[in-house]
Design a protein around this motif. Structure first.
Motif, short mmCIF file in Angstrom:
data_model
loop_
_atom_site.label_atom_id
_atom_site.label_comp_id
_atom_site.label_asym_id
_atom_site.label_seq_id
_atom_site.Cartn_x
_atom_site.Cartn_y
_atom_site.Cartn_z
N LEU A 144 0.99 -1.07 0.06
CA LEU A 144 -0.13 0.09 -0.07
C LEU A 144 0.40 1.38 0.34
O LEU A 144 0.50 2.27 -0.57
CB LEU A 144 -0.97 0.13 1.39
CG LEU A 144 -2.34 -1.38 0.97
CD1 LEU A 144 -2.77 -0.94 2.97
CD2 LEU A 144 -2.66 -0.79 0.35
N VAL A 145 1.90 0.98 0.65
CA VAL A 145 3.09 2.89 0.72
C VAL A 145 3.62 2.75 -0.52
O VAL A 145 3.91 3.52 -1.25
CB VAL A 145 4.08 2.44 1.93
CG1 VAL A 145 5.03 3.54 1.65
CG2 VAL A 145 3.24 2.61 3.21
N LEU A 146 3.86 1.41 -0.92
CA LEU A 146 5.41 1.39 -2.47
C LEU A 146 4.55 1.37 -3.16
O LEU A 146 5.22 1.98 -4.29
CB LEU A 146 6.09 -0.29 -2.09
CG LEU A 146 6.93 0.40 -0.39
CD1 LEU A 146 8.22 -1.10 -0.55
CD2 LEU A 146 7.86 1.50 -0.71
N ALA A 147 3.38 0.23 -4.00
CA ALA A 147 3.69 -0.12 -5.20
C ALA A 147 2.15 1.35 -6.09
O ALA A 147 2.53 1.84 -6.87
CB ALA A 147 2.01 -1.53 -4.73
N PRO A 148 1.96 2.04 -4.85
CA PRO A 148 1.41 3.29 -5.53
C PRO A 148 2.46 4.54 -5.40
O PRO A 148 2.02 5.63 -6.91
CB PRO A 148 0.06 4.22 -4.77
CG PRO A 148 0.10 2.67 -3.42
CD PRO A 148 1.34 2.32 -3.89
N GLY A 149 3.28 4.23 -5.26
CA GLY A 149 4.06 5.22 -6.00
C GLY A 149 4.65 6.08 -5.44
O GLY A 149 4.85 7.76 -5.51
N SER A 150 3.80 6.42 -4.24
CA SER A 150 3.97 7.92 -3.27
C SER A 150 4.73 8.14 -2.71
O SER A 150 4.39 9.02 -1.73
CB SER A 150 2.20 7.64 -2.86
OG SER A 150 2.29 7.14 -1.89
N GLY A 151 5.62 7.17 -2.64
CA GLY A 151 6.99 7.62 -1.47
C GLY A 151 6.78 7.64 0.10
O GLY A 151 5.64 7.15 0.19
N LEU A 152 7.95 7.68 0.25
CA LEU A 152 7.49 7.91 2.29
C LEU A 152 7.40 8.72 2.64
O LEU A 152 7.11 8.86 4.40
CB LEU A 152 8.92 6.68 2.15
CG LEU A 152 8.84 5.76 2.23
CD1 LEU A 152 10.82 4.57 2.60
CD2 LEU A 152 7.70 4.24 2.53
N ILE A 153 7.43 9.87 2.17
CA ILE A 153 6.78 11.45 3.26
C ILE A 153 5.42 11.24 3.21
O ILE A 153 4.77 10.73 2.16
CB ILE A 153 7.17 12.70 1.94
CG1 ILE A 153 9.26 12.26 1.19
CG2 ILE A 153 7.52 13.96 2.63
CD1 ILE A 153 10.34 11.79 2.96
N GLY A 154 5.27 12.01 4.79
CA GLY A 154 4.37 11.93 5.24
C GLY A 154 3.63 11.04 5.24
O GLY A 154 3.85 10.30 6.21
#
Length: 296
Positions: free
Chosen positions: A234-244
């Motif tokens: 859910l964090v890595l696959a969408p490509g939204s990064g680890l910020i926020g």
């Protein structure tokens, strides 16, 4: 392992019928596995609302999912009644004589029957997939919990949650693969940590699901890995990064999973790991809503 209190009178004993109505109602709620039922209902409703469903749609979702979960919980205690009596399950209303088997069986079948039209009210695609998820859960109670495939109904039913909640929203496409994978992995993790406290009781009644074959330690490790991979999806696959929020959600999930694993190792008969697994699921629901919202 903490000792179990001996079972009370058989569930059909006359004493059960003389209980006050509110006590019987409370016993029936306990037999429904109310905590997990409400948790799954809340997750599905939150997903549906978070994907833009109108109030009427997500209320209909809540009703359908709750009915399905109640039917699953009651069927579990009904099917396991004889086993629970044999091992003296003092935490099961049927095993201590608080309810009659016929009452719980009737409640399970009534909830299942009511679940059908409630599900179809969501539309044929969403409703049909929700009924498939409920049928999968019933298959665990009836057959698969005693086999090496005990994990499969949890993977199927939890994996379908993001699918039928998305399809219930008019104009919304089905979710991406990583949302389905995360749901399935969370289901497997929850199954493993939920069964570990009952391994000895289950062994005494010849239940041999996947956790029984793996053992408590391996089941705990596998559950932790499944929940972490689910959150990673859910964090890595969408490509939204680890910020926020994604990074904060991943950190929270790591801490909860660590607590779940540590508790399961130190206190193998505790129910706390399952509660912590549900907390991981809640974090992942928030992550999933954010990720799907960003892609809408």
């Amino acid at each position: 392992m903490p000792s179990r209190a001996p079972a009370g009178p058989p569930s059909g004993a006359p004493a059960a019928g003389r209980r006050r109505p509110w006590r019987a109602a409370w016993a029936l709620l306990q037999a429904s596995h109310l905590g997990p039922a409400l948790a799954v209902t809340a997750f599905a409703t939150a997903l549906c609302a978070g994907m833009g469903a109108a109030v009427g749609v997500w209320l209909a979702m809540a009703g359908a999912v709750l009915l399905g979960q109640l039917s699953v919980g009651w069927s579990n205690d009904w099917v396991d009644h004889a086993r629970d009596l044999r091992v003296g399950r003092a935490d099961k209303p049927l095993a201590v004589g608080s309810l009659r088997v016929g009452v719980v069986r009737g409640a399970a079948l009534t909830a299942l029957a009511a679940c059908v039209p409630a599900s179809w009210a969501l539309g044929w695609r969403a409703g049909g997939l929700h009924l498939l998820a409920v049928a999968s859960a019933w298959s665990y109670n009836l057959v698969l919990k005693r086999t090496a495939w005990s994990w499969a109904p949890f993977a199927v039913s939890f994996g379908l949650i993001p699918v039928f909640t998305a399809l219930a929203v008019p104009g919304r496409a089905g979710p991406p693969w990583w949302a389905v994978a995360a749901g399935a992995l969370l289901g497997v993790g929850a199954h493993l940590v939920n069964v570990v406290p009952d391994l000895e009781d289950d062994a005494a009644t010849e239940v041999r699901g996947l956790p029984h074959r793996l053992g408590a330690r391996a089941s705990t490790v596998l559950a932790a890995a499944a929940m972490l991979v689910a959150t990673g999806c859910l964090v890595l696959a969408p490509g939204s990064g680890l910020i926020g929020p994604p990074g904060a959600g991943l950190a929270a999930a790591v801490l909860l999973v660590a607590g779940c694993a540590a508790t399961a190792v130190a206190r193998p008969w505790s129910r706390l790991p399952f509660a912590l697994a549900m907390a991981v699921a809640a974090v992942d629901v928030v992550l999933l809503i954010g990720a799907l919202g960003a892609q809408a």
